[in-house]
Design a protein around this motif. Structure first.
Motif, PDB file in Angstrom:
ATOM      1  N   MET A 141       0.843  -1.206   0.000  1.00 34.53           N
ATOM      2  CA  MET A 141       0.000   0.000   0.000  1.00 34.53           C
ATOM      3  C   MET A 141       0.881   1.260   0.000  1.00 34.53           C
ATOM      4  N   GLN A 142       0.487   2.255  -0.826  1.00 35.39           N
ATOM      5  CA  GLN A 142       1.294   3.475  -0.891  1.00 35.39           C
ATOM      6  C   GLN A 142       1.001   4.394   0.291  1.00 35.39           C
ATOM      7  N   ALA A 143       2.052   4.961   0.903  1.00 33.68           N
ATOM      8  CA  ALA A 143       1.836   5.899   2.013  1.00 33.68           C
ATOM      9  C   ALA A 143       1.187   7.169   1.461  1.00 33.68           C
ATOM     10  N   LYS A 144       0.285   7.766   2.272  1.00 34.45           N
ATOM     11  CA  LYS A 144      -0.401   8.984   1.820  1.00 34.45           C
ATOM     12  C   LYS A 144       0.609  10.148   1.779  1.00 34.45           C
ATOM     13  N   GLN A 145       0.651  10.826   0.618  1.00 35.55           N
ATOM     14  CA  GLN A 145       1.576  11.948   0.463  1.00 35.55           C
ATOM     15  C   GLN A 145       1.128  13.107   1.339  1.00 35.55           C
ATOM     16  N   LYS A 146       2.070  13.733   2.015  1.00 36.94           N
ATOM     17  CA  LYS A 146       1.732  14.926   2.792  1.00 36.94           C
ATOM     18  C   LYS A 146       1.612  16.123   1.852  1.00 36.94           C
ATOM     19  N   GLU A 147       0.581  16.917   2.045  1.00 41.56           N
ATOM     20  CA  GLU A 147       0.390  18.151   1.298  1.00 41.56           C
ATOM     21  C   GLU A 147      -0.035  19.208   2.310  1.00 41.56           C
ATOM     22  N   VAL A 148       0.198  20.478   1.989  1.00 41.10           N
ATOM     23  CA  VAL A 148      -0.356  21.525   2.845  1.00 41.10           C
ATOM     24  C   VAL A 148      -1.799  21.731   2.411  1.00 41.10           C
ATOM     25  N   ASP A 149      -2.745  21.594   3.346  1.00 44.26           N
ATOM     26  CA  ASP A 149      -4.155  21.822   3.022  1.00 44.26           C
ATOM     27  C   ASP A 149      -4.503  23.256   3.427  1.00 44.26           C
ATOM     28  N   TRP A 150      -4.387  24.181   2.449  1.00 45.02           N
ATOM     29  CA  TRP A 150      -4.594  25.598   2.769  1.00 45.02           C
ATOM     30  C   TRP A 150      -6.040  25.874   3.164  1.00 45.02           C
ATOM     31  N   HIS A 151      -6.986  25.013   2.698  1.00 48.18           N
ATOM     32  CA  HIS A 151      -8.389  25.219   3.091  1.00 48.18           C
ATOM     33  C   HIS A 151      -8.552  24.983   4.586  1.00 48.18           C
ATOM     34  N   LEU A 152      -8.008  23.839   5.057  1.00 48.81           N
ATOM     35  CA  LEU A 152      -8.092  23.546   6.494  1.00 48.81           C
ATOM     36  C   LEU A 152      -7.342  24.598   7.310  1.00 48.81           C
ATOM     37  N   TYR A 153      -6.181  24.989   6.786  1.00 44.79           N
ATOM     38  CA  TYR A 153      -5.348  25.992   7.479  1.00 44.79           C
ATOM     39  C   TYR A 153      -6.155  27.294   7.627  1.00 44.79           C
ATOM     40  N   ALA A 154      -6.859  27.666   6.536  1.00 45.76           N
ATOM     41  CA  ALA A 154      -7.592  28.933   6.523  1.00 45.76           C
ATOM     42  C   ALA A 154      -8.625  29.011   7.644  1.00 45.76           C
ATOM     43  N   GLU A 155      -9.243  27.859   7.932  1.00 47.20           N
ATOM     44  CA  GLU A 155     -10.300  27.852   8.954  1.00 47.20           C
ATOM     45  C   GLU A 155      -9.819  28.406  10.286  1.00 47.20           C
ATOM     46  N   LYS A 156      -8.562  28.139  10.616  1.00 47.94           N
ATOM     47  CA  LYS A 156      -8.060  28.554  11.933  1.00 47.94           C
ATOM     48  C   LYS A 156      -6.903  29.531  11.835  1.00 47.94           C
ATOM     49  N   TYR A 157      -6.615  29.993  10.598  1.00 51.31           N
ATOM     50  CA  TYR A 157      -5.388  30.764  10.388  1.00 51.31           C
ATOM     51  C   TYR A 157      -5.305  31.987  11.304  1.00 51.31           C
ATOM     52  N   ASP A 158      -6.437  32.689  11.476  1.00 49.86           N
ATOM     53  CA  ASP A 158      -6.359  33.934  12.233  1.00 49.86           C
ATOM     54  C   ASP A 158      -6.269  33.719  13.739  1.00 49.86           C
ATOM     55  N   MET A 159      -6.281  32.449  14.177  1.00 55.32           N
ATOM     56  CA  MET A 159      -5.935  32.175  15.579  1.00 55.32           C
ATOM     57  C   MET A 159      -4.493  32.612  15.834  1.00 55.32           C
ATOM     58  N   LEU A 160      -3.664  32.583  14.754  1.00 52.82           N
ATOM     59  CA  LEU A 160      -2.271  33.012  14.901  1.00 52.82           C
ATOM     60  C   LEU A 160      -2.213  34.458  15.383  1.00 52.82           C
ATOM     61  N   LEU A 161      -3.136  35.246  14.814  1.00 54.26           N
ATOM     62  CA  LEU A 161      -3.158  36.667  15.153  1.00 54.26           C
ATOM     63  C   LEU A 161      -3.539  36.864  16.624  1.00 54.26           C
ATOM     64  N   THR A 162      -4.457  36.042  17.099  1.00 56.24           N
ATOM     65  CA  THR A 162      -4.921  36.183  18.482  1.00 56.24           C
ATOM     66  C   THR A 162      -3.960  35.530  19.469  1.00 56.24           C
ATOM     67  N   TYR A 163      -3.438  34.356  19.116  1.00 62.80           N
ATOM     68  CA  TYR A 163      -2.753  33.562  20.146  1.00 62.80           C
ATOM     69  C   TYR A 163      -1.272  33.314  19.899  1.00 62.80           C
ATOM     70  N   ASN A 164      -0.732  33.694  18.728  1.00 61.54           N
ATOM     71  CA  ASN A 164       0.704  33.481  18.513  1.00 61.54           C
ATOM     72  C   ASN A 164       1.422  34.831  18.597  1.00 61.54           C
ATOM     73  N   PRO A 165       2.052  35.110  19.756  1.00 60.35           N
ATOM     74  CA  PRO A 165       2.675  36.431  19.939  1.00 60.35           C
ATOM     75  C   PRO A 165       3.792  36.688  18.936  1.00 60.35           C
ATOM     76  N   PHE A 166       4.396  35.616  18.385  1.00 59.26           N
ATOM     77  CA  PHE A 166       5.506  35.789  17.440  1.00 59.26           C
ATOM     78  C   PHE A 166       4.962  36.195  16.066  1.00 59.26           C
ATOM     79  N   TYR A 167       3.795  35.627  15.693  1.00 59.79           N
ATOM     80  CA  TYR A 167       3.140  36.030  14.440  1.00 59.79           C
ATOM     81  C   TYR A 167       2.747  37.506  14.552  1.00 59.79           C
ATOM     82  N   ARG A 168       2.174  37.867  15.724  1.00 58.63           N
ATOM     83  CA  ARG A 168       1.711  39.250  15.912  1.00 58.63           C
ATOM     84  C   ARG A 168       2.881  40.233  15.872  1.00 58.63           C
TER      85      ARG A 168
END
Ligand SMILES: C[S@@+](CC[C@H](N)C(=O)[O-])C[C@H]1O[C@@H](n2cnc3c(N)ncnc32)[C@H](O)[C@@H]1O
Length: 241
Positions: free
Chosen positions: A1-28
């Motif tokens: 069986m082939q291992a599932k290739q890792k990809e960046v899922d920007w859709h999933l990322y987008a759902e929570k992306y702005d948590m970085l603004l609220t909770y990641n002091p380094f992003y801010r």
């Protein structure tokens, strides 16, 4: 069986992306540093400004508000990221912000037509970062300004979680910190995927010297360069001769 290739899922990322603004002091802190730099720009009436790989609009929205006399192009190929940017554009009533849902590789603009440009934490994800830099340098007008930031090193997700966790613990206590981490799982999952892809050579990694060389080879002149974002990323403040 082939291992599932890792990809960046920007859709999933987008759902929570702005948590970085609220909770990641380094992003801010990085965002504030960049907004302060943009705030020093002198921009002509009718000028064109660009944010490449603009995500949820955390920079492009600011540029449009700061320079109502200019047209700001927000370029990103992800619908979910752009949907969040559109909400911000509408909430702040910014008719001068145009959201282009296109990959950098598809975008065509006139040479020397852009007075200021930024690209923050996006170059590494482009199919051909060197070609993207070359296009961007071609678009910048002579004497125009750019801020280019890219994470060059392989991201250590555990180290980041510890650094952010310590800040959150002292601010919010244990229960809320655990809740934030649970809610932010899609973000750390995408960062794990990015790490894996970096290790496999599928995403661009670089030293500061390699980054600066790529930027100069593209046709920019570097006014200042440094590392940022806890040493993960490289920043070059550029112009075009
Ligand atoms: C980590 S996010 C950075 C977003 C924003 N610059 C910020 O710092 O908040 C990277 C962004 O690059 C976008 N992206 C990835 N590949 C792209 C491409 N080929 N052309 C344009 N945007 C792309 C993704 O959709 C995502 O929104």
């Amino acid at each position: 069986m082939q291992a599932k290739q890792k990809e960046v899922d920007w859709h999933l990322y987008a759902e929570k992306y702005d948590m970085l603004l609220t909770y990641n002091p380094f992003y801010r802190a990085l965002q504030q540093e960049v907004l302060d730099l943009i705030g020093t720009w002198k921009i002509d009436d009718g000028a064109c400004l660009l944010d490449v790989g603009a995500g949820t609009g955390n920079y492009s929205v600011f540029m449009a508000g700061q320079f109502p006399q200019a047209q700001v192009l927000h370029i990103d190929n992800n619908k979910a990221m752009n949907a969040r940017a559109i909400l911000k554009k509408n909430a702040r009533k910014l008719p001068n912000l145009e959201i282009y849902q296109q990959g950098i590789e598809e975008v065509r603009l006139q040479a020397d037509s852009v007075q200021g440009m930024i690209s923050v934490h996006a170059l590494y994800a482009f199919p051909d970062p060197q070609e993207a830099l070359r296009k961007m340098a071609n678009w910048l007008e002579p004497g125009g300004l750019g801020i280019l930031i890219d994470p060059g090193r392989i991201v250590n997700v555990v180290d980041w979680q510890m650094a952010i966790g310590l800040r959150l613990l002292s601010k919010y206590g244990l229960v809320k910190t655990l809740k934030i981490f649970r809610e932010g799982k899609p973000v750390s999952q995408q960062n794990q995927n990015i790490r894996q892809m970096q290790r496999e050579g599928k995403l661009w990694t670089h030293s500061t010297e390699e980054f600066c060389r790529a930027v100069e080879q593209a046709g920019f002149r570097i006014l200042e360069s440094r590392t940022c974002f806890r040493g993960l990323s490289d920043m070059a403040i550029v112009t075009k001769p």
